[in-house]
Design an enzyme around this catalytic site. Structure first.
Site, PDB file in Angstrom:
ATOM      1  N   ASP A  13       0.765  -1.029   0.014  1.00  0.00           N
ATOM      2  CA  ASP A  13       0.129   0.033  -0.023  1.00  0.00           C
ATOM      3  C   ASP A  13       0.979   1.261   0.214  1.00  0.00           C
ATOM      4  OD1 ASP A  13      -1.853   2.013   0.454  1.00  0.00           O
ATOM      5  OD2 ASP A  13      -2.686   1.349   2.325  1.00  0.00           O
ATOM      6  N   ASP A 108      -2.742   2.403  -5.824  1.00  0.00           N
ATOM      7  CA  ASP A 108      -1.873   2.317  -5.033  1.00  0.00           C
ATOM      8  C   ASP A 108      -1.985   1.040  -3.915  1.00  0.00           C
ATOM      9  OD1 ASP A 108      -4.038   3.004  -3.538  1.00  0.00           O
ATOM     10  OD2 ASP A 108      -3.132   4.708  -2.284  1.00  0.00           O
ATOM     11  N   GLU A 109      -2.453   0.159  -4.417  1.00  0.00           N
ATOM     12  CA  GLU A 109      -2.555  -1.121  -3.610  1.00  0.00           C
ATOM     13  C   GLU A 109      -2.553  -2.450  -4.676  1.00  0.00           C
ATOM     14  OE1 GLU A 109      -5.578  -1.281  -0.770  1.00  0.00           O
ATOM     15  OE2 GLU A 109      -5.471   1.022  -0.372  1.00  0.00           O
TER      16      GLU A 109
END
Length: 414
Positions: A13, A108-109
């Protein structure tokens, strides 16, 4: 369900992704409080705050006015989704050189499945990933990593030591290392779900841990509750594949885009963007929802239906009719946001002619489909504003290409 005998999932993350990306790409922003906003407007809200801005109480959803009051020196940057998507793709390539990616959960993960040998060398693997990102992307855009026996616990672990952290949660750590967390700290526990848990007498992690899976199913009103509690206990729980049900876009409107004709212009651009995504995914839609709302959470929605279609002409005609109904009803006042959704999906190949269609009507439909396909090709080759049905300008620079949770725009969206 089974309990894995070793950590099987890695969850990565990125920290304050949009704001950190801007600081990585512009050294002049480093070390300074930065807020990324969707529009260059004093009437919008923050979608990402840098780690230097967060101590001032600035977070996602903070209004520009409030952010200025809390941090007079804050720098506002208009979001650049095309830049973030290119950076995201570079990040994926870097991670893949260290470990295969199992699923992309958002821009973003990401989550990765680990072999037993990789689990045993977890610290070295994470160090290798972080070193690769630092060398190939840069030192400002950091990530936090969690490793555990399933994806839920790995995601929780990734949140436990931000920024730039690394946490392993194994069976021996459960539930002890979770007990200091709040219910809202867990992914999937929204404000509404926390309230429903509270009504059932569950106010902390210990109470959630003690829930019987069947009781959790009743609280969630879904099998998802049972899956959630089982995953929290360390069982391997596989998520069912999601089925695509709609293509849509929404937009908050600055003050100079709230007149009815401006709302319609924005809605047309959102419709065309959703239609292009629908065609790329080889679907047809049989219905459209058109919704407008105000800042006071008042919202009005209308729906139009049509034979399964994939062409811009059909969708825009439906939108015009729905918009006209809203104007006549007096609902088109003080509008601050607009949303268009194409739904009632079917496969591109499933469509058949209506029993009462004339040959001329069918021929017109096919012609409009060919026009839409031609427009898509021209835009892909020559840019997003090369050829369009109607005006190409909207509020902001990225109409229909917003980065939403679980959906990352493609290059064609820009």
């Amino acid at each position: 369900m089974r309990k894995p005998t070793h950590p099987e999932r890695l969850y990565l993350d990125f920290d304050s992704f949009f704001a950190s990306a801007e600081q990585q790409l512009n050294p002049a922003l480093r070390g300074r409080p930065v807020a990324v906003v969707p529009l260059d407007s004093p009437h919008t809200s923050v979608i990402a705050a840098s780690r230097q801005a967060k101590p001032f109480g600035i977070k996602t959803g903070t209004s520009v006015r409030e952010a200025k009051e809390k941090c007079p020196g804050i720098i506002f940057i208009e979001a650049r989704p095309d830049v973030y998507v290119k950076l995201h793709n570079r990040i994926l390539e870097t991670i893949e050189r260290c470990v295969p990616i199992a699923a992309i959960r958002s821009i973003d993960e990401v989550t990765c499945s680990l072999l037993a040998s990789e689990s045993r060398e977890a610290e070295a693997l994470v160090a290798r990933i972080k070193r690769g990102l630092r060398e190939e992307i840069g030192p400002v855009l950091t990530c936090s990593v969690g490793i555990s026996v399933n994806e839920l616990l790995a995601k929780i672990a990734a949140e436990m030591d931000k920024p730039d952290g690394f946490v392993i949660l194994d069976h021996a750590d459960l539930p002890g290392r979770l007990l200091d967390l709040e219910l809202r700290d867990l992914p999937g526990i929204s404000k509404g779900m926390a309230a429903r848990l509270g009504e059932a007498g569950v106010t902390n992690i210990a109470g959630l841990w003690d829930l019987a899976p069947k009781h959790a199913r009743a609280i969630w009103s879904s099998v998802e509750g049972e899956r959630f509690v089982s995953a929290l206990h360390g069982y391997a729980v596989e998520k069912p594949e999601t089925v695509k049900r709609m293509f849509g876009h929404g937009r908050n409107l600055p003050s100079d885009w709230r007149a009815p004709e401006k709302v319609l212009q924005c809605a047309r651009l959102l419709t065309l963007s959703a239609a292009r995504r629908l065609r790329r995914s080889h679907f047809r839609a049989g219905a459209m929802s058109y919704a407008v709302g105000t800042r006071r959470d008042s919202r009005v929605s209308l729906e139009g239906q049509f034979r399964p279609a994939r062409d811009d002409h059909t969708f825009l005609n439906c939108l015009n009719d729905l918009h006209e109904k809203l104007v006549r009803s007096g609902e088109m006042r003080n509008i601050s946001n607009v949303t268009v959704v194409l739904h009632d999906l079917s496969s591109e190949q499933e469509a058949s002619g209506d029993l009462f269609d004339t040959g001329e009507t069918m021929q017109q439909r096919w012609q409009w489909e060919r026009v839409s396909d031609m427009l898509d090709k021209v835009r892909t080759r020559h840019g997003s504003k090369a050829l369009n049905l109607g005006p190409v300008n909207g509020p902001g620079n990225y109409i229909g290409s917003k980065i939403a949770f679980g959906r990352i725009p493609e290059a064609e969206d820009f």
